[in-house]
Design a protein around this motif. Structure first.
Motif, PDB file in Angstrom:
ATOM      1  N   GLU A  43       0.843  -1.206   0.000  1.00  0.00           N
ATOM      2  CA  GLU A  43       0.000   0.000   0.000  1.00  0.00           C
ATOM      3  C   GLU A  43       0.878   1.257   0.000  1.00  0.00           C
ATOM      4  N   ALA A  44       1.906   1.249   0.851  1.00  0.00           N
ATOM      5  CA  ALA A  44       2.796   2.413   0.953  1.00  0.00           C
ATOM      6  C   ALA A  44       3.530   2.634  -0.365  1.00  0.00           C
ATOM      7  N   VAL A  45       4.054   1.559  -0.916  1.00  0.00           N
ATOM      8  CA  VAL A  45       4.826   1.668  -2.160  1.00  0.00           C
ATOM      9  C   VAL A  45       3.919   2.169  -3.306  1.00  0.00           C
ATOM     10  N   ALA A  46       2.709   1.653  -3.349  1.00  0.00           N
ATOM     11  CA  ALA A  46       1.763   2.092  -4.392  1.00  0.00           C
ATOM     12  C   ALA A  46       1.362   3.556  -4.196  1.00  0.00           C
ATOM     13  N   SER A  47       1.655   4.100  -3.014  1.00  0.00           N
ATOM     14  CA  SER A  47       1.337   5.511  -2.726  1.00  0.00           C
ATOM     15  C   SER A  47       2.540   6.415  -2.944  1.00  0.00           C
ATOM     16  N   GLY A  48       3.627   5.859  -3.471  1.00  0.00           N
ATOM     17  CA  GLY A  48       4.805   6.676  -3.785  1.00  0.00           C
ATOM     18  C   GLY A  48       5.885   6.675  -2.712  1.00  0.00           C
ATOM     19  N   ILE A  49       5.710   5.849  -1.682  1.00  0.00           N
ATOM     20  CA  ILE A  49       6.699   5.785  -0.590  1.00  0.00           C
ATOM     21  C   ILE A  49       7.934   5.010  -1.064  1.00  0.00           C
ATOM     22  N   LYS A  50       9.105   5.563  -0.767  1.00  0.00           N
ATOM     23  CA  LYS A  50      10.358   4.926  -1.202  1.00  0.00           C
ATOM     24  C   LYS A  50      11.129   4.301  -0.043  1.00  0.00           C
ATOM     25  N   GLU A  51      10.921   4.846   1.163  1.00  0.00           N
ATOM     26  CA  GLU A  51      11.665   4.336   2.328  1.00  0.00           C
ATOM     27  C   GLU A  51      10.687   3.967   3.435  1.00  0.00           C
ATOM     28  N   ILE A  52      10.906   2.792   4.029  1.00  0.00           N
ATOM     29  CA  ILE A  52       9.997   2.339   5.086  1.00  0.00           C
ATOM     30  C   ILE A  52      10.786   2.048   6.351  1.00  0.00           C
ATOM     31  N   ILE A  53      10.338   2.624   7.444  1.00  0.00           N
ATOM     32  CA  ILE A  53      10.988   2.387   8.739  1.00  0.00           C
ATOM     33  C   ILE A  53      10.048   1.516   9.558  1.00  0.00           C
ATOM     34  N   PHE A  54      10.492   0.317   9.869  1.00  0.00           N
ATOM     35  CA  PHE A  54       9.679  -0.569  10.701  1.00  0.00           C
ATOM     36  C   PHE A  54      10.072  -0.345  12.157  1.00  0.00           C
ATOM     37  N   VAL A  55       9.093  -0.121  13.017  1.00  0.00           N
ATOM     38  CA  VAL A  55       9.377  -0.105  14.454  1.00  0.00           C
ATOM     39  C   VAL A  55       9.008  -1.495  14.961  1.00  0.00           C
ATOM     40  N   ILE A  56      10.021  -2.204  15.453  1.00  0.00           N
ATOM     41  CA  ILE A  56       9.801  -3.596  15.880  1.00  0.00           C
ATOM     42  C   ILE A  56      10.339  -3.775  17.302  1.00  0.00           C
ATOM     43  N   ASN A  57      10.246  -4.980  17.826  1.00  0.00           N
ATOM     44  CA  ASN A  57      10.927  -5.274  19.086  1.00  0.00           C
ATOM     45  C   ASN A  57      11.709  -6.569  18.895  1.00  0.00           C
ATOM     46  N   ILE A 105      13.987  -0.255  13.507  1.00  0.00           N
ATOM     47  CA  ILE A 105      14.375   0.353  14.782  1.00  0.00           C
ATOM     48  C   ILE A 105      13.617  -0.385  15.890  1.00  0.00           C
ATOM     49  N   THR A 106      14.293  -0.561  17.015  1.00  0.00           N
ATOM     50  CA  THR A 106      13.681  -1.318  18.107  1.00  0.00           C
ATOM     51  C   THR A 106      13.024  -0.385  19.122  1.00  0.00           C
ATOM     52  N   GLN A 107      11.791  -0.710  19.463  1.00  0.00           N
ATOM     53  CA  GLN A 107      11.154  -0.059  20.615  1.00  0.00           C
ATOM     54  C   GLN A 107      11.356  -1.025  21.783  1.00  0.00           C
ATOM     55  N   LYS A 108      12.133  -0.611  22.756  1.00  0.00           N
ATOM     56  CA  LYS A 108      12.554  -1.572  23.799  1.00  0.00           C
ATOM     57  C   LYS A 108      11.397  -2.039  24.663  1.00  0.00           C
ATOM     58  N   GLU A 109      10.432  -1.142  24.888  1.00  0.00           N
ATOM     59  CA  GLU A 109       9.283  -1.504  25.708  1.00  0.00           C
ATOM     60  C   GLU A 109       8.039  -0.959  25.015  1.00  0.00           C
ATOM     61  N   ALA A 110       6.935  -1.713  25.072  1.00  0.00           N
ATOM     62  CA  ALA A 110       5.714  -1.270  24.377  1.00  0.00           C
ATOM     63  C   ALA A 110       5.041  -0.148  25.172  1.00  0.00           C
ATOM     64  N   LEU A 111       5.521   1.067  24.957  1.00  0.00           N
ATOM     65  CA  LEU A 111       5.019   2.205  25.730  1.00  0.00           C
ATOM     66  C   LEU A 111       3.998   3.031  24.955  1.00  0.00           C
ATOM     67  N   GLY A 112       3.452   2.436  23.903  1.00  0.00           N
ATOM     68  CA  GLY A 112       2.393   3.097  23.151  1.00  0.00           C
ATOM     69  C   GLY A 112       2.793   3.439  21.725  1.00  0.00           C
ATOM     70  N   ILE A 117       6.467   5.816  17.478  1.00  0.00           N
ATOM     71  CA  ILE A 117       6.768   6.771  16.391  1.00  0.00           C
ATOM     72  C   ILE A 117       8.021   7.581  16.750  1.00  0.00           C
ATOM     73  N   LEU A 118       8.104   7.998  18.010  1.00  0.00           N
ATOM     74  CA  LEU A 118       9.269   8.797  18.432  1.00  0.00           C
ATOM     75  C   LEU A 118      10.564   7.992  18.303  1.00  0.00           C
ATOM     76  N   CYS A 119      10.471   6.667  18.445  1.00  0.00           N
ATOM     77  CA  CYS A 119      11.669   5.812  18.309  1.00  0.00           C
ATOM     78  C   CYS A 119      12.281   5.936  16.906  1.00  0.00           C
ATOM     79  N   ALA A 120      11.469   6.327  15.926  1.00  0.00           N
ATOM     80  CA  ALA A 120      11.957   6.389  14.528  1.00  0.00           C
ATOM     81  C   ALA A 120      12.573   7.736  14.184  1.00  0.00           C
ATOM     82  N   LYS A 121      12.735   8.580  15.185  1.00  0.00           N
ATOM     83  CA  LYS A 121      13.161   9.981  14.948  1.00  0.00           C
ATOM     84  C   LYS A 121      14.411  10.103  14.070  1.00  0.00           C
ATOM     85  N   LYS A 122      15.394   9.266  14.312  1.00  0.00           N
ATOM     86  CA  LYS A 122      16.661   9.460  13.594  1.00  0.00           C
ATOM     87  C   LYS A 122      16.543   9.224  12.076  1.00  0.00           C
TER      88      LYS A 122
END
Ligand code: UTP
Length: 289
Positions: A43-57, A105-112, A117-122
């Motif tokens: 869906e993202a790619v079909a919308s023109g997105i070129k870079e995807i940041i996954f927030v995972i643990n 990027i890793t979210q160390k604890e599921a704090l919401g 989203i803030l974890c992806a800042k860099k």
């Protein structure tokens, strides 16, 4: 500024889908033969997105291994497909790795979700970005994120994906109060306030927030300064939006718009939603008839 990056959130605990989510991330559960999260990437790619940041643990490395596998881990499979001349299958699995540029990027604890989203800042420079929750899938003529991007390009404000719901389900969603404005098309709303998971009797409308957004850097900064508005103390994106609207002034207007997304939505983080998605997409597949 064009929107070229998306953050896909996939670091939640998936408690509604236990026990399988004890070891398999809900985002990797297959809808027929493709993990839920691939529908979102497409869906993202079909919308023109070129870079995807996954927030995972740490328990979601399945996701990284799927989109960015180590060569050695997939070598045997690729060799076998080559040997048996399964060229289409080989092309198909190779294409997944090249759908976009992927970051993790890793979210160390599921704090919401807001904290996630803030974890992806860099990975985000001073630019607007699309946000997709890892379990919210649409089947629509125009990809859901593309519908939001189109509105962002006109309005240059954050845009929230909305869905009309039965008010009795308010407790499961963030709900908006729309400003009455006749100038906007019928499916577009200027938002005057938002509330997270209200009781039905306190719900200001039947317009629920779904897991698709366009956020701006100003909103990102408001989220950084926000506190949780719910009992569970999780920081949600909605908290950042509430804070952002609070600081609206004539000189520095802070507006947010909501768009009712056209298409059929499936909450695949919910067991029934997942089953509905499976039957829906299976009916559309010609190879399964
Ligand atoms: P949900 O509320 O659906 O996720 O979050 P959950 O916590 O995984 O699921 P349940 O309610 O316990 O079953 C919406 C999205 O935000 C992500 C989730 O992975 C999901 O895609 N999320 C949520 C995070 O990435 N981090 C969090 O701390 C919370």
């Amino acid at each position: 500024m064009q929107i070229k990056k998306a953050i896909i959130l996939a670091a939640g605990l998936g408690t509604r889908f236990l026990p399988i989510t004890k070891s398999i991330p809900k985002e990797m559960l297959p809808i027929i033969d493709k993990p839920c999260i691939q529908y979102l990437v497409e869906e993202a790619v079909a919308s023109g997105i070129k870079e995807i940041i996954f927030v995972i643990n740490d328990s979601k490395l399945f996701i990284k291994n799927y989109f960015s596998p180590e060569k050695k881990d997939i070598k045997e499979l690729k060799d076998r497909l080559k040997k048996t001349k399964k060229t289409a299958e080989l092309k198909m699995i190779e294409s997944i790795e090249h759908l976009a540029k992927f970051h993790y990027i890793t979210q160390k604890e599921a704090l919401g979700d807001g904290h996630a989203i803030l974890c992806a800042k860099k990975f985000i420079n001073n630019e607007p970005v699309a946000i997709l929750f890892g379990d919210d899938i649409y089947d629509s003529k125009t990809p859901a994120i593309s519908q939001l991007i189109k509105q962002y390009e006109k309005l240059k404000t954050p845009i929230i994906g909305l869905q009309k719901i039965d008010k009795k389900d308010s407790k499961k969603y963030g709900i908006i109060t729309p400003e009455k404005s006749s100038k906007l098309p019928r499916n577009l709303y200027k938002i005057s306030s938002l509330v997270e998971k209200p009781e039905t009797k306190f719900s200001p409308s039947n317009l629920a927030i779904v897991g698709k957004y366009i956020i701006t850097q100003e909103l990102f900064r408001a989220l950084e300064k926000s506190k949780s508005s719910t009992k569970d103390k999780e920081l949600r994106l909605v908290d950042g939006m509430i804070n952002y609207l609070k600081t609206d002034t004539i000189k520095n207007p802070h507006q947010i718009h909501g768009l009712e997304i056209e298409g059929t939505r499936f909450d695949t983080g919910d067991k029934l939603g997942f089953l509905k998605a499976t039957t829906h997409f299976a009916k559309k597949r010609s190879d399964l008839k």
